[in-house]
Each structure stands twice: as C-alpha cells, then as structure tokens.
Motif scaffolding. Sequence first.
Motif, PDB file in Angstrom:
ATOM      1  N   THR A  95     -12.852   6.349   5.476  1.00  0.00           N
ATOM      2  CA  THR A  95     -13.010   6.261   6.776  1.00  0.00           C
ATOM      3  C   THR A  95     -12.298   4.995   7.175  1.00  0.00           C
ATOM      4  O   THR A  95     -13.133   4.279   8.628  1.00  0.00           O
ATOM      5  N   PRO A  96     -11.373   4.545   7.674  1.00  0.00           N
ATOM      6  CA  PRO A  96     -10.333   4.084   8.519  1.00  0.00           C
ATOM      7  C   PRO A  96     -10.838   4.272   9.732  1.00  0.00           C
ATOM      8  O   PRO A  96     -10.783   5.572  10.357  1.00  0.00           O
ATOM      9  N   TRP A  97     -10.284   3.388  10.802  1.00  0.00           N
ATOM     10  CA  TRP A  97     -10.569   3.520  12.180  1.00  0.00           C
ATOM     11  C   TRP A  97      -8.781   4.438  12.444  1.00  0.00           C
ATOM     12  O   TRP A  97      -9.236   5.501  13.261  1.00  0.00           O
ATOM     13  N   TYR A  98      -7.610   4.072  11.712  1.00  0.00           N
ATOM     14  CA  TYR A  98      -6.498   5.188  12.018  1.00  0.00           C
ATOM     15  C   TYR A  98      -5.322   5.180  11.238  1.00  0.00           C
ATOM     16  O   TYR A  98      -6.531   3.803   9.412  1.00  0.00           O
ATOM     17  N   GLU A  99      -5.111   5.974  10.925  1.00  0.00           N
ATOM     18  CA  GLU A  99      -4.209   6.260   9.455  1.00  0.00           C
ATOM     19  C   GLU A  99      -3.329   6.920   9.721  1.00  0.00           C
ATOM     20  O   GLU A  99      -3.250   8.129   9.907  1.00  0.00           O
ATOM     21  N   PRO A 100      -1.920   6.031  10.159  1.00  0.00           N
ATOM     22  CA  PRO A 100      -0.751   7.543  10.276  1.00  0.00           C
ATOM     23  C   PRO A 100      -0.844   8.706   8.933  1.00  0.00           C
ATOM     24  O   PRO A 100      -0.599   9.621   8.961  1.00  0.00           O
ATOM     25  N   PHE A 101      -0.594   7.967   8.340  1.00  0.00           N
ATOM     26  CA  PHE A 101      -0.970   9.150   6.471  1.00  0.00           C
ATOM     27  C   PHE A 101      -2.624   8.823   5.506  1.00  0.00           C
ATOM     28  O   PHE A 101      -3.280   9.652   5.930  1.00  0.00           O
ATOM     29  N   GLY A 102      -2.164   7.991   4.526  1.00  0.00           N
ATOM     30  CA  GLY A 102      -3.183   8.366   3.468  1.00  0.00           C
ATOM     31  C   GLY A 102      -2.377   8.538   2.969  1.00  0.00           C
ATOM     32  O   GLY A 102      -2.970   9.388   2.946  1.00  0.00           O
ATOM     33  N   ILE A 103      -1.942   7.953   1.846  1.00  0.00           N
ATOM     34  CA  ILE A 103      -2.014   8.812  -0.354  1.00  0.00           C
ATOM     35  C   ILE A 103      -3.037   8.836  -0.754  1.00  0.00           C
ATOM     36  O   ILE A 103      -2.855   9.682  -1.539  1.00  0.00           O
ATOM     37  N   THR A 104      -3.691   7.915  -0.476  1.00  0.00           N
ATOM     38  CA  THR A 104      -5.225   7.869  -1.392  1.00  0.00           C
ATOM     39  C   THR A 104      -6.130   9.220  -1.427  1.00  0.00           C
ATOM     40  O   THR A 104      -6.467   9.747  -2.576  1.00  0.00           O
ATOM     41  N   PRO A 105      -5.958  10.270  -0.270  1.00  0.00           N
ATOM     42  CA  PRO A 105      -6.846  10.808  -0.668  1.00  0.00           C
ATOM     43  C   PRO A 105      -6.148  11.830  -1.555  1.00  0.00           C
ATOM     44  O   PRO A 105      -7.069  12.807  -1.761  1.00  0.00           O
ATOM     45  N   LEU A 106      -5.211  12.104  -0.753  1.00  0.00           N
ATOM     46  CA  LEU A 106      -3.966  13.022  -2.247  1.00  0.00           C
ATOM     47  C   LEU A 106      -4.227  12.101  -3.434  1.00  0.00           C
ATOM     48  O   LEU A 106      -4.559  13.285  -4.474  1.00  0.00           O
ATOM     49  N   GLY A 133       0.878  -1.311   0.102  1.00  0.00           N
ATOM     50  CA  GLY A 133       0.168   0.007  -0.491  1.00  0.00           C
ATOM     51  C   GLY A 133       0.542   1.545   0.204  1.00  0.00           C
ATOM     52  O   GLY A 133       1.914   1.309  -0.348  1.00  0.00           O
ATOM     53  N   GLY A 134       0.724   2.264   0.888  1.00  0.00           N
ATOM     54  CA  GLY A 134       1.068   3.706   1.244  1.00  0.00           C
ATOM     55  C   GLY A 134       2.625   3.273   1.341  1.00  0.00           C
ATOM     56  O   GLY A 134       3.403   4.406   0.684  1.00  0.00           O
ATOM     57  N   GLN A 135       3.248   2.598   2.103  1.00  0.00           N
ATOM     58  CA  GLN A 135       4.436   2.338   2.150  1.00  0.00           C
ATOM     59  C   GLN A 135       5.065   1.891   0.950  1.00  0.00           C
ATOM     60  O   GLN A 135       5.977   2.856   0.591  1.00  0.00           O
ATOM     61  N   VAL A 176     -19.237   6.416  -5.572  1.00  0.00           N
ATOM     62  CA  VAL A 176     -18.822   6.796  -4.867  1.00  0.00           C
ATOM     63  C   VAL A 176     -17.797   5.347  -4.514  1.00  0.00           C
ATOM     64  O   VAL A 176     -17.996   4.380  -5.252  1.00  0.00           O
ATOM     65  N   LEU A 177     -16.321   5.906  -4.169  1.00  0.00           N
ATOM     66  CA  LEU A 177     -15.617   5.369  -4.406  1.00  0.00           C
ATOM     67  C   LEU A 177     -14.196   4.651  -3.473  1.00  0.00           C
ATOM     68  O   LEU A 177     -13.984   5.881  -2.557  1.00  0.00           O
ATOM     69  N   GLN A 178     -14.385   3.511  -3.139  1.00  0.00           N
ATOM     70  CA  GLN A 178     -13.165   2.993  -1.993  1.00  0.00           C
ATOM     71  C   GLN A 178     -12.144   2.738  -2.209  1.00  0.00           C
ATOM     72  O   GLN A 178     -12.097   1.518  -3.275  1.00  0.00           O
ATOM     73  N   LEU A 179     -10.851   2.522  -1.979  1.00  0.00           N
ATOM     74  CA  LEU A 179      -9.335   2.362  -3.136  1.00  0.00           C
ATOM     75  C   LEU A 179      -8.978   2.351  -2.547  1.00  0.00           C
ATOM     76  O   LEU A 179      -7.984   3.189  -1.077  1.00  0.00           O
ATOM     77  N   GLY A 180      -7.995   0.701  -2.498  1.00  0.00           N
ATOM     78  CA  GLY A 180      -6.656   0.766  -1.341  1.00  0.00           C
ATOM     79  C   GLY A 180      -7.161  -0.888  -0.651  1.00  0.00           C
ATOM     80  O   GLY A 180      -7.713  -1.551  -1.238  1.00  0.00           O
ATOM     81  N   VAL A 198      -8.761  11.661  11.528  1.00  0.00           N
ATOM     82  CA  VAL A 198      -7.982  10.641  12.134  1.00  0.00           C
ATOM     83  C   VAL A 198      -6.229  10.121  11.767  1.00  0.00           C
ATOM     84  O   VAL A 198      -6.169  11.325  10.203  1.00  0.00           O
ATOM     85  N   GLY A 199      -5.343  10.968  11.750  1.00  0.00           N
ATOM     86  CA  GLY A 199      -4.138  10.487  11.232  1.00  0.00           C
ATOM     87  C   GLY A 199      -3.885  11.913  10.858  1.00  0.00           C
ATOM     88  O   GLY A 199      -4.222  13.061  10.567  1.00  0.00           O
ATOM     89  N   GLY A 200      -3.190  11.337   9.452  1.00  0.00           N
ATOM     90  CA  GLY A 200      -3.075  11.667   8.565  1.00  0.00           C
ATOM     91  C   GLY A 200      -4.304  12.385   7.619  1.00  0.00           C
ATOM     92  O   GLY A 200      -3.951  13.887   7.120  1.00  0.00           O
ATOM     93  N   ILE A 201      -4.832  11.999   6.739  1.00  0.00           N
ATOM     94  CA  ILE A 201      -6.060  12.319   7.021  1.00  0.00           C
ATOM     95  C   ILE A 201      -6.972  13.755   7.116  1.00  0.00           C
ATOM     96  O   ILE A 201      -7.518  15.120   6.078  1.00  0.00           O
ATOM     97  N   LYS A 202      -6.829  13.560   8.940  1.00  0.00           N
ATOM     98  CA  LYS A 202      -7.281  15.185   9.099  1.00  0.00           C
ATOM     99  C   LYS A 202      -5.923  16.856   8.835  1.00  0.00           C
ATOM    100  O   LYS A 202      -6.602  17.726   8.684  1.00  0.00           O
ATOM    101  N   HIS A 203      -5.217  16.135   7.969  1.00  0.00           N
ATOM    102  CA  HIS A 203      -4.268  16.919   7.967  1.00  0.00           C
ATOM    103  C   HIS A 203      -4.595  17.686   6.496  1.00  0.00           C
ATOM    104  O   HIS A 203      -4.242  18.331   5.802  1.00  0.00           O
TER     105      HIS A 203
END
Length: 419
Positions: A310-321, A22-24, A220-224, A335-340
């Motif tokens: 809408t993960p429970w937690y997400e250290p960063f999350g590239i897919t929103p970007l 995934g993101g890493q 609606v799209l969910q990807l990851g 949560v996490g990086g998404i709210k940034h």
Amino acid sequence: MKIALISEHASPLATLGSIDSGGQNVYVAYVARELAQAGHTVDVFTRRDSPELPPVVYFGRNVRVIPVPAGPACFIPKESLLPHMEEFSDNMVTCCARARPYDVIHANFFMSGIAAQRMRDEYGSPFVITFHALGKVRRLHQGSADGFPASRVDIEEMLVASADRIVAECPQDRDDLVNLYDARLDDVDVVPCGVETTELGPGSRHLRKEFGIGDDEFVVLQLGRLVPRKGIDNVIRGVAALEREDGITAKLLVVGGESDNPDPALTPEIGRLQAIAEAEGVADRVIFTGRRPRTALRDFYCAADVFVTTPWYEPFGITPLEAMACGCPVIGASVGGIKHTVVDGVTGYLVPPHDPSALADRLARVRVNPARARMFGRAGIRRVCSAFTWQHVAASLESVYHSLQPQPEIRFDERMARL
C-alpha cells in the motif's frame, strides 16, 4: 540490433532490497537478458559503485554490464548523483568511441536520459526513455521529503520534448506524462514490467517453519524496499485494525532492508516501523526478516496467505506481479501501476493508500473465505502469464526499437512489381 541500456543508479548486479535497489534493477536485468535471448547484443551501462568491479562484467550470453566511472566508487544515494552525471556521460562517450554505434539507446530514469541524449548527439543513435518515476508526481506525494534537486523537473521536461520515444509503464504513467509534461500521446508507448515465470510460481509453504508459524495461522506478506513511501506503516496498522475490528490475528512478514539480518542501525525504517508495531500492540506478530536474495522470494510468496502493498504512489510495482505469479492473492493500493496489474475482486483487492480500516476489511475477507482467496490466486497466475512475462515485455520493446530504425528504400522496379 546492438542495444545500449543505461541505468545509472540501478545496476543489475546489485543486491535487491536495499534502499536504492528494487524494481528498476529487476527491470533492467531481465529486459537485457530477454533481448539477448531474442538475438540482440546488449550493453548495460551503470555507475561504478565499487572499486572491485572490473571494467566489464559478462552478465549472460550477449549481455555485458559496463560500470562507468562517475564520482567516488562507492554507494551514493540516487538523490545525490546528479552532479556526477556529466562525468558519467563523458566517460560513456569515451567508452563507445571505438565501437560500432548502437542501433538504439534505452535510458532508464531521468539521469540516464542525460547520458542517452549526449550519446545521440555524438553518434546519432535514437534514444528511448523509461522514467520509472516522475519528479512532479514524486513531489506531489512526498513534498519536502523529496530529496532530489529542483532541476530534476526541468531535466525531465527537456527529455520528454527531445526523446525519440517514451516508454510508460502503465496507463497512469502515460497520463501523467501527457498531462503534467505535455508529452505527445503518439510519442508514448505503454510497456509494463514483467515476471520471470520459470523462477516464480506456485509452491509449498515450508518456509513457515523457519519463523515458527503454524499451518493454520494467517500470514500477511510485505516485501520490497523499506522506505516510508512504501506505506509499510499502513500495513502494520491494518494488521492491528484486523484484530481490533474483526478479532482476527495475523502474522506479518516484512522482507527487505540493508542487511541480511534486520538491523535498525543499518535500516532506520525498521526502527520506525518497530515503534509503530509496538504502539499498535502487534510487535510480537510483526517479523522483520532482513533482505533476501531473489532465489528465496518464491518461498515467501508461497508461504503467505495474502501479499499486501500500500505505497503512497507507485510508478509500476513489480512485487504484486511476482506474488500473483506464485498464486498469492494481492491487496494493493489503488495507485499507479498497481491499479493496472491488480484487478479488484478478481486477482485480489484495491484499497486507498492511507486507510488501515479499509485494508483490515479486505484482509478479513481473504481470511474468512479461503475458496475466494484460491480463486484470486488462480486468476493472478493467468493474468501474469497472459500479459506480464518478460518475454511479453521484451517483444513490446523490440517493436518500439524497430520503429526507430531507418527503413530501407524501395527501388522503383520493386515498387512497380508490388503494383
């Protein structure tokens, strides 16, 4: 500089969308390429997970991927890799014995940190670490479902105390390192993940035809990665609540899995999600596509009316970007990086992670106000281009690396000349 990136379980060579890809993987691949573009030489060390891999894979100009033997040459879940990290570290040290030492070693994930610290001990190269996820935070959200050994936290605490620099991916990650791991604030640099804007950008909605979706339908799209913590069950329930509470019908595309064709036998999470969709009465409107290569992702982002994560937690999350880069509005968990990265009311909406009704409310707002949705899309593109390209990321990492390099001494006559 000569730079080593270590990413024991997340190889840049892996096919994305599978359980440990995934993101890493994306982060390591693009950081390596951008650093090479900037003139550095980069070696990426990852665990050999296939007997067919050669000793060295040339990944691009000035970038090599070096698969390091550690355990059997097959897929091993990352939760089970820790016993193989001593062998991984030993073989890294052996591999590098005849080469010029690296100017900096950048570990990705806590297990890579073990090897990075060993390399520093052997060769004196400073090491930087990006954790990508923290054991204490993971335990907080996953409890007994967390399959990592308890020693993970001890190892992370040791690495926080000993690393030359720590790279946090977002302000929440920095705060967790300081508050939960006693990291010194001055030792932590915030450097986000990024997006390759030459690959991702606005485009057509032609992909809808492949799935028999009309131009006027709400998509609606969910990807990851398809794992429980990503909260895809919440998205399905949100789509069902949208119909019950607002009378709006939506099609949900779920992209990801362990195979090109969706197969619950290979991806058990698909079977669980299909059962939820059936129970919620939306099984005919939830489309599982299977995994897709990176070259196809832009078409999915562009075909959707809104991207939801809408993960429970997400250290960063590239897919929103990635979605924002394509001009797609984003509804994300706060949560996490998404709210940034997602700015509530500007590039999309933020919602609680376990609240289908709140998600349904924001979905309805996107559906009934297309002008606002287009405004979100344009704002997302601007935000990505201004702060979240891989060029920005690599330049920030360069600054971190340079801060660890020995500074040349200034001779007395030079000091006097400056005065």
